[in-house]
Design a protein around this motif. Structure first.
Motif, PDB file in Angstrom:
ATOM      1  N   VAL A 161       2.510  -2.885  21.782  1.00  9.77           N
ATOM      2  CA  VAL A 161       1.855  -2.081  22.784  1.00  9.77           C
ATOM      3  C   VAL A 161       2.110  -0.785  22.515  1.00  9.77           C
ATOM      4  O   VAL A 161       1.168   0.190  23.085  1.00  9.77           O
ATOM      5  CB  VAL A 161       2.272  -2.572  24.310  1.00  9.77           C
ATOM      6  CG1 VAL A 161       1.802  -3.843  24.615  1.00  9.77           C
ATOM      7  CG2 VAL A 161       3.687  -2.369  24.763  1.00  9.77           C
ATOM      8  N   ASN A 162       3.315  -0.013  22.208  1.00  7.44           N
ATOM      9  CA  ASN A 162       3.469   1.196  21.843  1.00  7.44           C
ATOM     10  C   ASN A 162       3.177   1.448  20.432  1.00  7.44           C
ATOM     11  O   ASN A 162       3.559   2.645  19.902  1.00  7.44           O
ATOM     12  CB  ASN A 162       5.109   1.461  22.341  1.00  7.44           C
ATOM     13  CG  ASN A 162       5.323   1.414  23.646  1.00  7.44           C
ATOM     14  OD1 ASN A 162       4.458   1.503  24.663  1.00  7.44           O
ATOM     15  ND2 ASN A 162       6.338   0.854  24.202  1.00  7.44           N
ATOM     16  N   GLY A 163       2.551   0.533  19.569  1.00  7.84           N
ATOM     17  CA  GLY A 163       2.193   0.763  18.102  1.00  7.84           C
ATOM     18  C   GLY A 163       2.646  -0.332  17.298  1.00  7.84           C
ATOM     19  O   GLY A 163       3.629  -1.382  17.807  1.00  7.84           O
ATOM     20  N   CYS A 164       2.098  -0.538  16.239  1.00  5.04           N
ATOM     21  CA  CYS A 164       2.216  -1.478  15.208  1.00  5.04           C
ATOM     22  C   CYS A 164       3.898  -1.364  14.853  1.00  5.04           C
ATOM     23  O   CYS A 164       4.169  -0.539  14.419  1.00  5.04           O
ATOM     24  CB  CYS A 164       1.213  -1.546  14.357  1.00  5.04           C
ATOM     25  SG  CYS A 164       1.772  -3.147  13.256  1.00  5.04           S
ATOM     26  N   ILE A 165       4.255  -2.691  15.067  1.00  7.11           N
ATOM     27  CA  ILE A 165       5.731  -2.541  14.606  1.00  7.11           C
ATOM     28  C   ILE A 165       6.105  -3.137  12.932  1.00  7.11           C
ATOM     29  O   ILE A 165       7.139  -2.962  12.560  1.00  7.11           O
ATOM     30  CB  ILE A 165       6.732  -3.513  15.643  1.00  7.11           C
ATOM     31  CG1 ILE A 165       6.269  -4.885  15.506  1.00  7.11           C
ATOM     32  CG2 ILE A 165       6.866  -3.114  16.754  1.00  7.11           C
ATOM     33  CD1 ILE A 165       7.116  -5.789  16.365  1.00  7.11           C
ATOM     34  N   LEU A 166       4.790  -3.493  12.548  1.00  5.24           N
ATOM     35  CA  LEU A 166       4.809  -4.300  11.240  1.00  5.24           C
ATOM     36  C   LEU A 166       4.570  -3.210  10.146  1.00  5.24           C
ATOM     37  O   LEU A 166       4.801  -3.279   8.887  1.00  5.24           O
ATOM     38  CB  LEU A 166       4.254  -5.537  11.005  1.00  5.24           C
ATOM     39  CG  LEU A 166       4.384  -6.823  11.845  1.00  5.24           C
ATOM     40  CD1 LEU A 166       3.542  -7.670  11.778  1.00  5.24           C
ATOM     41  CD2 LEU A 166       5.956  -7.083  11.604  1.00  5.24           C
ATOM     42  N   GLY A 167       3.839  -2.147  10.558  1.00  2.00           N
ATOM     43  CA  GLY A 167       3.558  -1.183   9.684  1.00  2.00           C
ATOM     44  C   GLY A 167       2.387  -1.562   8.616  1.00  2.00           C
ATOM     45  O   GLY A 167       1.449  -2.146   8.996  1.00  2.00           O
ATOM     46  N   ASP A 168       2.693  -1.302   7.324  1.00  2.00           N
ATOM     47  CA  ASP A 168       1.770  -1.607   6.359  1.00  2.00           C
ATOM     48  C   ASP A 168       1.720  -3.009   6.231  1.00  2.00           C
ATOM     49  O   ASP A 168       0.892  -3.865   5.477  1.00  2.00           O
ATOM     50  CB  ASP A 168       2.102  -1.079   4.781  1.00  2.00           C
ATOM     51  CG  ASP A 168       2.143   0.317   4.789  1.00  2.00           C
ATOM     52  OD1 ASP A 168       1.132   0.917   5.776  1.00  2.00           O
ATOM     53  OD2 ASP A 168       2.674   1.172   4.160  1.00  2.00           O
ATOM     54  N   ASP A 169       2.698  -3.853   6.755  1.00  2.00           N
ATOM     55  CA  ASP A 169       2.692  -5.302   6.418  1.00  2.00           C
ATOM     56  C   ASP A 169       1.885  -6.068   7.665  1.00  2.00           C
ATOM     57  O   ASP A 169       1.596  -7.428   7.767  1.00  2.00           O
ATOM     58  CB  ASP A 169       3.991  -6.003   6.606  1.00  2.00           C
ATOM     59  CG  ASP A 169       4.941  -5.691   5.676  1.00  2.00           C
ATOM     60  OD1 ASP A 169       4.565  -5.428   4.441  1.00  2.00           O
ATOM     61  OD2 ASP A 169       6.335  -5.496   5.769  1.00  2.00           O
ATOM     62  N   CYS A 170       1.203  -5.312   8.458  1.00  2.00           N
ATOM     63  CA  CYS A 170       0.502  -5.834   9.652  1.00  2.00           C
ATOM     64  C   CYS A 170      -0.672  -6.737   9.283  1.00  2.00           C
ATOM     65  O   CYS A 170      -1.693  -6.103   8.598  1.00  2.00           O
ATOM     66  CB  CYS A 170       0.131  -4.710  10.472  1.00  2.00           C
ATOM     67  SG  CYS A 170      -0.924  -5.452  11.849  1.00  2.00           S
ATOM     68  N   PRO A 171      -0.787  -7.717   9.446  1.00  2.00           N
ATOM     69  CA  PRO A 171      -2.116  -8.497   8.994  1.00  2.00           C
ATOM     70  C   PRO A 171      -3.312  -8.099   9.720  1.00  2.00           C
ATOM     71  O   PRO A 171      -4.511  -8.241   9.306  1.00  2.00           O
ATOM     72  CB  PRO A 171      -1.875 -10.006   9.668  1.00  2.00           C
ATOM     73  CG  PRO A 171      -0.973  -9.903  10.591  1.00  2.00           C
ATOM     74  CD  PRO A 171      -0.036  -8.558  10.259  1.00  2.00           C
ATOM     75  N   HIS A 172      -3.223  -7.244  10.693  1.00  2.00           N
ATOM     76  CA  HIS A 172      -4.720  -6.578  11.328  1.00  2.00           C
ATOM     77  C   HIS A 172      -4.966  -5.087  10.740  1.00  2.00           C
ATOM     78  O   HIS A 172      -5.668  -4.647  11.647  1.00  2.00           O
ATOM     79  CB  HIS A 172      -4.374  -6.619  12.992  1.00  2.00           C
ATOM     80  CG  HIS A 172      -3.866  -7.924  13.342  1.00  2.00           C
ATOM     81  ND1 HIS A 172      -2.663  -8.462  13.650  1.00  2.00           N
ATOM     82  CD2 HIS A 172      -4.875  -8.858  13.585  1.00  2.00           C
ATOM     83  CE1 HIS A 172      -2.925  -9.810  14.151  1.00  2.00           C
ATOM     84  NE2 HIS A 172      -4.023  -9.948  14.039  1.00  2.00           N
ATOM     85  N   ARG A 173      -4.436  -4.622   9.744  1.00  2.00           N
ATOM     86  CA  ARG A 173      -4.677  -3.465   9.450  1.00  2.00           C
ATOM     87  C   ARG A 173      -6.229  -3.367   9.137  1.00  2.00           C
ATOM     88  O   ARG A 173      -6.576  -2.159   9.370  1.00  2.00           O
ATOM     89  CB  ARG A 173      -3.895  -2.995   8.103  1.00  2.00           C
ATOM     90  CG  ARG A 173      -2.425  -3.361   7.950  1.00  2.00           C
ATOM     91  CD  ARG A 173      -2.070  -2.071   8.810  1.00  2.00           C
ATOM     92  NE  ARG A 173      -1.871  -1.040   7.752  1.00  2.00           N
ATOM     93  CZ  ARG A 173      -1.585   0.207   8.449  1.00  2.00           C
ATOM     94  NH1 ARG A 173      -0.980   0.332   9.622  1.00  2.00           N
ATOM     95  NH2 ARG A 173      -1.774   1.221   7.693  1.00  2.00           N
ATOM     96  N   GLU A 174      -6.984  -4.440   8.846  1.00  2.00           N
ATOM     97  CA  GLU A 174      -8.391  -4.009   8.405  1.00  2.00           C
ATOM     98  C   GLU A 174      -9.216  -3.739   9.797  1.00  2.00           C
ATOM     99  O   GLU A 174     -10.037  -2.826   9.728  1.00  2.00           O
ATOM    100  CB  GLU A 174      -9.017  -5.357   8.187  1.00  2.00           C
ATOM    101  CG  GLU A 174     -10.480  -5.434   7.892  1.00  2.00           C
ATOM    102  CD  GLU A 174     -10.828  -6.937   7.698  1.00  2.00           C
ATOM    103  OE1 GLU A 174     -12.065  -7.137   7.987  1.00  2.00           O
ATOM    104  OE2 GLU A 174     -10.387  -7.774   7.083  1.00  2.00           O
ATOM    105  N   TYR A 175      -8.466  -4.112  10.949  1.00  2.00           N
ATOM    106  CA  TYR A 175      -9.461  -3.915  12.348  1.00  2.00           C
ATOM    107  C   TYR A 175      -8.855  -2.620  12.628  1.00  2.00           C
ATOM    108  O   TYR A 175      -9.555  -1.783  13.358  1.00  2.00           O
ATOM    109  CB  TYR A 175      -8.839  -4.945  13.095  1.00  2.00           C
ATOM    110  CG  TYR A 175      -9.076  -6.505  12.855  1.00  2.00           C
ATOM    111  CD1 TYR A 175     -10.407  -6.891  12.828  1.00  2.00           C
ATOM    112  CD2 TYR A 175      -8.100  -7.183  12.626  1.00  2.00           C
ATOM    113  CE1 TYR A 175     -10.756  -8.008  12.402  1.00  2.00           C
ATOM    114  CE2 TYR A 175      -8.629  -8.684  12.400  1.00  2.00           C
ATOM    115  CZ  TYR A 175      -9.832  -8.957  12.134  1.00  2.00           C
ATOM    116  OH  TYR A 175     -10.184 -10.290  11.785  1.00  2.00           O
ATOM    117  N   ALA A 176      -7.730  -2.094  12.569  1.00  2.00           N
ATOM    118  CA  ALA A 176      -7.341  -0.918  12.712  1.00  2.00           C
ATOM    119  C   ALA A 176      -8.088   0.336  11.856  1.00  2.00           C
ATOM    120  O   ALA A 176      -8.443   1.297  12.231  1.00  2.00           O
ATOM    121  CB  ALA A 176      -5.965  -0.590  12.517  1.00  2.00           C
ATOM    122  N   LYS A 177      -8.493   0.101  10.443  1.00  2.00           N
ATOM    123  CA  LYS A 177      -9.294   0.840   9.860  1.00  2.00           C
ATOM    124  C   LYS A 177     -10.770   0.943  10.273  1.00  2.00           C
ATOM    125  O   LYS A 177     -11.380   1.972  10.455  1.00  2.00           O
ATOM    126  CB  LYS A 177      -9.506   0.455   8.414  1.00  2.00           C
ATOM    127  CG  LYS A 177      -8.239   0.527   7.727  1.00  2.00           C
ATOM    128  CD  LYS A 177      -8.420   0.110   6.279  1.00  2.00           C
ATOM    129  CE  LYS A 177      -7.041   0.265   5.578  1.00  2.00           C
ATOM    130  NZ  LYS A 177      -7.060  -0.493   4.121  1.00  2.00           N
TER     131      LYS A 177
END
Length: 66
Positions: A12-28
Motif C-alpha cells: 500500500v505504501n509502494g512495491c516491496i519487491l522492486g524489480d522482482d515484482c511480477p506486476h511490473r508490466e502493469y506499472a509501466k
C-alpha cells in the motif's frame, strides 16, 4: 525463488519487491497512461463512469439462507 506477496495489503505504501515484482508490466502501462492522458481527460473518463454507474439498475443480492 519468488516470494508470495499480497500486494493489496503489503504494497500500500509502494512495491516491496522492486524489480522482482511480477506486476511490473502493469506499472509501466499505468505510468504510460498517466503521462499520455491529460488530467481533464481523466476527469472526463471518471465522470462518464460515474454517470454510467448511476443509470444502471440496482443489483440485488439475495442471501442463500432465506
Amino acid at each position: 525463488m519468488t516470494r508470495e506477496v499480497n500486494c493489496k495489503v503489503e504494497c500500500v505504501n509502494g512495491c516491496i519487491l522492486g524489480d522482482d515484482c511480477p506486476h511490473r508490466e502493469y506499472a509501466k502501462e499505468a505510468k504510460r497512461f498517466m503521462n499520455d492522458t491529460s488530467l481533464d481527460k481523466m476527469l472526463e473518463m471518471a465522470e462518464a463512469a460515474r454517470l454510467k454507474k448511476l443509470t444502471e439498475p440496482p443489483k440485488w443480492v439475495i442471501p442463500d439462507d432465506i
